[in-house]
Structure formats: C-alpha cells, structure tokens
Scaffold this active site. Sequence first.
Site, PDB file in Angstrom:
ATOM      1  N   SER A   1      22.907  -6.425 -25.803  1.00 29.23           N
ATOM      2  CA  SER A   1      22.624  -7.260 -25.656  1.00 29.23           C
ATOM      3  C   SER A   1      22.320  -8.749 -26.810  1.00 29.23           C
ATOM      4  CB  SER A   1      20.931  -7.522 -24.478  1.00 29.23           C
ATOM      5  OG  SER A   1      20.437  -6.901 -25.747  1.00 29.23           O
ATOM      6  N   LYS A   2      21.929  -9.513 -27.045  1.00 34.09           N
ATOM      7  CA  LYS A   2      21.778  -9.689 -27.974  1.00 34.09           C
ATOM      8  C   LYS A   2      21.093  -9.469 -28.975  1.00 34.09           C
ATOM      9  CE  LYS A   2      23.500 -14.767 -26.901  1.00 34.09           C
ATOM     10  NZ  LYS A   2      23.102 -15.557 -26.881  1.00 34.09           N
TER      11      LYS A   2
END
Length: 475
Positions: free
Chosen positions: A246-247
């Site tokens: 994920s970011k």
Amino acid sequence: MKPIRTRFAPSPTGFLHVGGIRTALFAWLVARQSGGQFVLRFEDTDKKREVEGARQHLIECLRTLGLMYDEGPDIGGPHAPYVQSERLESYKRWAQKLIDSGRAYADPYTPEEVQAFREQAQKDKKPFLYRNHRPETPPAWDGTRPLRFKSDPKAYERHDEVMGDLKTGPEVVDDFILIKSDGYPTYNFAHIIDDTEMEIDLIIRGQEFLASVPNYLNLYEALGLIPPKMATMPHVLGPDGNKKLSKRDGAKDVLDYVREGFLPETLLNFIASLGWNDATEQEVFSVQELVEKFSLSHVQKSGARFDDKRLLWMNGSHIRELELDDLYQRSAGYWGPEAAGASDDYKKQVLALIQERLKYLAEIPELTKFFFVDLPVNGSLISEHKQLKKVDQGELKNLLQQARDVLAESDFSVQDLTDRLNQLLETTGQKPAVLFSLVRIATTQAPASPGLAESLALLGKERSLGRIDQQLAAL
Ligand code: GLU
C-alpha cells in the site's frame, strides 16, 4: 540469444509505483540482454481514468532511472503511433475482420439487461457467462453499441515464463467487449492488436491479467495470430509479507525516492530483487550486472516483500561504491543552508568522511551540519550518553581540560591527532568510549560523527579548541 522485443504499456492513470517499475525494468533487462528493443506504449483508452500529467510523469520516471526505450510516444519508431487513442483505425480494421468471419457481434443489451442476467445467474448459483445470452440475430454493428467477441470456449494448457505450466478449462472463456460504445477499444482487444503490430515477442505484466489470458488466447486464435510469450509478475507485498503493497508501505511515487537521494542504480537493484535473485548470495548488483545476470526463470512465483530497511541498506552500499567526485556531483542540491558559503574542496572532504555511513542524500545536512557551524552546547548529549552519564561532572571537566591541553600541542594532522589521543588514553587510564565520546561531543555537538581524528583535522585547530572551551564553560 535471439533479440527479444519487449514493451512497457502503462495506462496514464496515476503515478508509477514500485510494481509498475518492476514490470518496466524486467522488460528493459530482457531487451538489453538479448540485444532486442524495449518499447513504450501508452494505453489510454479508458478516458475516465486518465490523470492529467501522468504521461509526462511516466516518461520522467523511466528516464530518471535510465530505462531508456527504443521506441515510444515521444520519440516515435517504425510502429508509430505508440498511443492507443491514436490507433483507432487499426482496431477498427481488425474488428472488421472478426465481424466478417462471424467472430464478433453487436451487443444488443442495455447495461440494465446485462445486470439482470447476472443477478439471475447468482440466484441460480451458476457462474455468469455472457455467452449463454448470445443474441440469435444481433443487429448490424454501427459503432453505437459495444462490439463483442464471439468466443469458442475450450481448455488451454500453456506456459508462463514465471508461473510455469498452467491449465484452464473452457468455463473461463467467455464473450468479451472488443470495442466500447464510445468507440474506444478495451484493453483486452487493443493490447493484442498492438503487441501484434509492434512485433512484441514477450509480454511481461502484472498478476491482475492472469485470469483473462485464456480469453486472450481464444482471440489470438480467432484472428489467426500466434501469441507472444508471456511472463506474469507476482504482487509486490507490504513489509509484513501479507497484503499487497500500500502507499504507506512504500508504494509511493518512485521519483519521491529519487528526491530523497536514493540512487537510480539502487532503485533498479532493489526493485529487481523484489522476486528475483541470481541463485547466489549476491544482493548488490550494478546495472550492468543486472543486464548480464537477469533471468525470468529465477523470478519467484509468490509475492515479493517490500522492505524499506533493506532499501536503505542497499542504498548505503551503492553510495559507498561511488567515486568521491561522482558522489559530490550527485550531492548538489542536498546540502543544508549552513554549507552555502563553504568551498567545493571543503564540502568534498566532509563528504569523504561521511560516505561510509551515508544512507541517502537527503541525510547530508543532518550528518554534516557541525562541519559548517558551531552548534550550541547540548547538555543531553552527555547526560543521556551510555558511558558518560555514569561519570561525575568534575571528572569529565578535568578529562576534557587534559584533552584540550594535549590537542593544543598538536599540528592537527590526522596522524598526530591519533597519536596524541591514544597517548592520552594511556595517561588517563580511560576507556575510549568515555574519552573519545567526550571530545567528540564537545567538538561536534552531535550524537554521532565520522572518525574523531579525521573530524578534528577537518574542523581545524582553532575551531576545535574553541568548541572545547565552550563545552568546558558549560560543564
Ligand atoms: N495498461 C495496462 C496497465 O497499465 C498494462 C497491461 C500490460 O502490460 O499489458 O495496467
């Protein structure tokens, strides 16, 4: 080895993250290694998802990392244009072939009707297949309705260069849309036409397309085409190895890493190592070594873990490999304001001292500040120091005074400073962790520094003694 043509075919729908770069890198490596070509193509047929500036960003990423393509949207090539929205004539021509051979038909249903079929299938606990609802007499295709592929369901046995031998049954083959009612082709159709016309030998792409490959094979057959080889990349996972990256875990813009001072060669090395190794213990590879040693047969099938700490370590390794002049050039733009007036020569000497421990270039100001300005005495450096906090203040003052007297006699060459400090160790009977830490804190006001003698020599006599006096006054 026969030259292999590969491509990177991003959709301009956002910034390029680590997983995307890995696809580009592996395609680039295969092309370079085999003496083939690496092609960049923009897949921009989903106009709703397009993000402004994404094309420029993609090009900048590839260029910054040194993944130069031989053909592409901005440089042209023998199969131009390399942008799907500029190739609509091509897709129409191939679609017409399918219509003529009875392998494509206009889809007569409204989205609501298709949705009703879907719901009915769910109620009947059957998988939804569009082909079960094929119209008996479809209307002529006038471009205002979707054009669908008429599939010929069958089982496939195929080989994926990463995933190995794969088998699927006819139930996964279905009629899919070739051209949407807005006139643009779907990815499913367009990429097959483009890869054919651009003479691509090998497709490398993400796992999200794996389930659709039987449909693609069916379409290749209907078109009388031989599909290129395919290699499917496993997901890049977050640091805990469970969920997709994920970011927050590092799926950020790769240019952010470059801005923080991660070297392009580190990023390539690190990204290549997400799921690939050369079957030895080697972890640090130059770009040239990657080109020589990369092999799809050593890409693992399961997801690869993105580990930020490993990236830092690897960048440190690549930084240590750099020639000082090269490192100095790359450090431009990273120095703090306090270094503004300093000479190139002085800054280069500072850099030489921290090269060993530098992990990324944006760390330079923090690690080097004391080489440029006198910092105020920070009492906590002593009161919180593992060894020094155990020593009585008067004793510390006495020790530092002795150090000052000894250093005042030195010519401040590294050798002479080393000798005198070692002598002082003997005469005082102190541990290096006490004596040297004390002198280091007094002269740098920093929790860590490069070698003491080297730092003192570079700071010079006047500055070093002045700082010791300042610390003595505070003790
Ligand atoms: N345009 C697709 C994407 O950006 C690329 C798929 C492919 O490489 O064929 O996800």
